[in-house]
Each structure stands twice: as C-alpha cells, then as structure tokens.
Design an enzyme around this catalytic site. Structure first.
Site, short mmCIF file in Angstrom:
data_model
loop_
_atom_site.label_atom_id
_atom_site.label_comp_id
_atom_site.label_asym_id
_atom_site.label_seq_id
_atom_site.Cartn_x
_atom_site.Cartn_y
_atom_site.Cartn_z
N GLY A 153 -8.64 50.86 15.66
CA GLY A 153 -7.66 49.76 15.64
C GLY A 153 -6.86 49.88 14.25
O GLY A 153 -5.63 49.50 14.56
N ASP A 154 -7.32 50.24 13.43
CA ASP A 154 -6.87 50.51 12.16
C ASP A 154 -5.74 51.61 12.01
O ASP A 154 -4.74 51.51 11.80
CB ASP A 154 -7.78 50.53 10.93
CG ASP A 154 -8.30 48.97 10.39
OD1 ASP A 154 -7.45 48.46 10.25
OD2 ASP A 154 -9.46 48.90 10.55
N ASN A 155 -6.47 52.81 12.33
CA ASN A 155 -5.83 54.01 12.08
C ASN A 155 -4.71 54.28 12.94
O ASN A 155 -3.60 54.71 12.67
CB ASN A 155 -6.53 55.32 11.87
CG ASN A 155 -7.40 55.57 13.10
OD1 ASN A 155 -7.06 55.43 14.31
ND2 ASN A 155 -8.83 56.10 13.03
N ALA A 213 -12.65 53.65 13.16
CA ALA A 213 -11.90 52.38 13.42
C ALA A 213 -10.51 52.86 14.02
O ALA A 213 -9.37 52.64 13.15
CB ALA A 213 -11.69 51.94 12.04
N GLY A 249 -2.05 52.06 12.17
CA GLY A 249 -1.40 52.61 10.94
C GLY A 249 -0.23 53.77 11.37
O GLY A 249 0.92 53.69 10.71
#
Length: 393
Positions: free
Chosen positions: A166-168, A164, A171
C-alpha cells in the site's frame, strides 16, 4: 548528467509512501530537500530495526536527500518554506488532508509564490470523498481496498500481503504522476496539483476480481496460491520447502504431465482441458503434489526448466541475499549511512543505461543540512544563527 539533475524537490513527507516516492526522484539526480519537524523528525526514525541508535528503516527510504529541521508552525518557518518553494520545481507532502492549507502552506498559497510549482499530495483516501479526513497506514488500506480479502486461503482469515505494498506502490504511482506533470511543465510552463490516494492505487491492482464482477457478476475471493482460471498453477510442497510451477494457458499440459512422470494424465477425460482441470482442481492437485514431495527445489527447477514450463522455488530471505540473479542485477549495494553506518541497501530496480540511478549518499541525520540549505537559498550566517536562537531551526 543525471536525468533529473537541476530539478529541486521540497519534501514534506514522512513514514513510508511519501519518502519512498521522493527517494525515486533523488536516486535519479533530483535535489530533494527533506523538511522534518524540528527536534522530532520523520516518524520512521522510531521504526525498527536499529543500528547504533538509528533507524535502518528510515535510512533505507531516505537516501540521497538533504535534511532540514524546521518548525513550520512559526512565521519565520513559513517564510523559509516559501523561499525554498519559490526556486523549487516540486513539493511533495503526505500530511493529513488539509494540514498544510490550515498552516498557510497549501497549494493555493504556494502557487502565489511559484505559479509553476507541481504540488503532489499522497494521502490514504484522497483529497475528496467521505473518507478524506481519515488517516491510513498500509494495513488499513490493504483491508479496505480489497487486497486483504483476496489474499490467503479460502478456509483462513483475510491476510495482509507481507511487504507494505500500500505504501510502496502508492509512492511509485506518485513518482510516475510527478514525472508526467514535470514533462507537461517543460512543454507548457504550467504547474498543477497532484492527488494520489493509497486506496485508489491499491484498488487499481485488483484486476481479476473486478473483471469477474463487472463482466460476469461473479464474486471471487481468496484462493491461496492457486488461480481460479488456471490449473496447474500453484505452489506445491517439496522435500526442502515449496515450489511454484504452472501453465499460463491451455497449451503445455502434455509437457507438464511428462515432466511429473505421469503421461497417463494427458488423455484423462477429467483433465484434458484447462476448464476441466479447474473444475476438478481438488482431484488433480493431490495427484500432482505427490511428484513434488519426492523432489528438492533444485531438482524440480532442473526438470521444469528442461520442459520449458514456468517455475521457481519459493525463496527464503537468506537465499535471496545470495541469489546469483540479484547479484548480476546489482540489486543489493553497500551504502555508508551517517546514522546506521555500512549496510546492504536494496538498489533501484529501474535500469537506465544512459542515466542510471545512483546511490550517492545515505539518509540525512536530523537537521544535518539545515545551515547549508539555508545558505544556498540566500540566508546569511547571522540570519541562520537568529533562527536557531528562536528555535525555528
């Protein structure tokens, strides 16, 4: 002393991008107080895999944090948040845009309590723009940002990158933004609002296709494991899996040809330059592939390493779990988590020799540290008991 020791973070995040961000701060010593919905908690508590009824996913991205379970819809809950924020340095949230504002806990309200607060918001599409009110998860952002269009093979469908990103990556981007804002605060005493959008962060890694469009007005799309600007630069099938090898530029074609035992290709007029090899990709690739299919990954690694050509086997997950390089880098460490128990966690990849990341303790159970945190911020046992009776905590 830990590099972020003394820094207090109020963490309203859930799912992946936000908790992954605050975990980076916690790994380096920040006190991260994770506020979760009373009786429900972070939505990632419901994500597989499970061990003893607890989410391993949640455990993996919420280590080193304290957990406070709170109903912030109540007036008492709001007042607790404001007391925490008064003595904090950073607030991080990834609610739908405007959620905390509607609750009276947005940046404009909280900076009245603490003018120096750094208020960091992660969202799918940012705090402004026509899509700002839409929710987004990793698959949505990969699709909309262009990453999915650039991933996969030309004759196949657009493909999501496995992890993922897009998330990490979002972040990590926010963690960097927070550190820059905190450095500015140390110099000026001023806090600020931070706005990082998942779409912005992932759009920002497209580099090559954007450059081709802006500089040459050429549209590029997915090319599988090859590169439109380099040949050889690919993933080839071999006897026991797949193997990646290639050249980063014009130099080295002679070494590559000798490595694959085809010196006659060195002076072949179709392949003598990188541009010609790119033009004749469909011709040269099957020729190259013949060599790979006769060798194992171990044999290929030895051959290409001896010729100083960048190479790597395509590793499986079981192979990675026992990889000597990852072992040397201590990238898997045993954690003892109050929920899932003992497990191997992915270590922080940032290696600081004076102030390293520390895997101090596992992710908190829902509300695990509520009483302790409230006492630390001045509440009495009677007040805490009253909050519990009113179902605020």
């Amino acid at each position: 002393m830990k590099v972020l020791e003394g820094v207090t973070v109020i963490d309203f995040t859930q799912a992946y991008s936000g908790p992954f961000c605050t975990m980076q701060l916690a790994d380096f010593g920040a006190r991260v107080i994770k506020i979760e919905r009373r009786g429900i908690g972070d939505q990632s508590r419901e994500w597989t895999p499970f061990q003893d009824g607890q989410s391993g996913y949640y455990a993996a991205i919420n280590r080193n944090k304290e957990g406070l379970s709170l109903d912030i819809n109540t007036e008492e809950g709001k007042e607790i948040v404001k007391r925490l924020v008064k003595d904090a340095d950073i607030v991080v949230e990834n609610f739908k845009v405007g959620t905390l504002d509607k609750m009276g806990l947005g940046y404009e309200e909280l900076k009245k309590v603490n003018p120096e607060i750094i208020f960091a918001s992660i969202s799918g599409f940012g705090q402004n723009g026509p899509l700002k009110d839409l929710a987004a998860y990793d698959n949505v952002v990969q699709a909309m940002s262009g990453v999915m269009e650039m991933t996969g093979f030309p004759d196949g469908v657009p493909t999501k990158v496995g992890p993922a990103i897009g998330d990490n990556f979002t972040g990590l981007t926010m963690a960097l933004a927070i550190l820059m804002a905190y450095y500015n605060k140390l110099n000026t005493g001023k806090g600020q609002r931070l706005d990082v959008a998942m779409m912005d962060a992932i759009f920002g890694i497209l580099e090559s296709p954007i450059l081709f469009k802006t500089l040459l007005n050429e549209e590029t799309s997915r090319v599988g494991n090859s590169d439109v600007t380099l040949v050889p630069y690919d993933v080839y099938p071999c006897k026991d899996g797949y193997f990646s090898a290639g050249l980063p530029g014009e130099a080295g074609w002679d070494r590559f040809c000798n490595a694959i035992e085809m010196p006659e290709l060195i002076e072949d007029p179709r392949f003598i330059t990188n541009d010609l090899r790119c033009k004749h990709y469909d011709v040269v690739t099957p020729i190259i592939t013949e060599f790979f299919m006769k060798k194992t990954k171990e044999e290929l690694a030895e051959i290409f390493t001896s010729y100083k050509i960048p190479n790597a086997p395509v590793s499986t997950i079981p192979e990675l779990m026992h990889h000597p390089q990852l072992a040397a880098r201590e990238m898997l460490v045993e954690m003892v988590d109050p929920g899932v128990g003992k497990y191997l966690a992915i270590n922080n990849p940032m290696k600081l020799d004076k102030t390293p990341a520390e895997m101090s303790f596992g992710a908190p159970l829902l509300g695990q540290d509520t009483d302790k945190v409230l006492k630390d911020f001045g509440y009495t046992e009677d007040q805490i008991r009253e909050f519990a009776d009113k179902e605020v905590i």
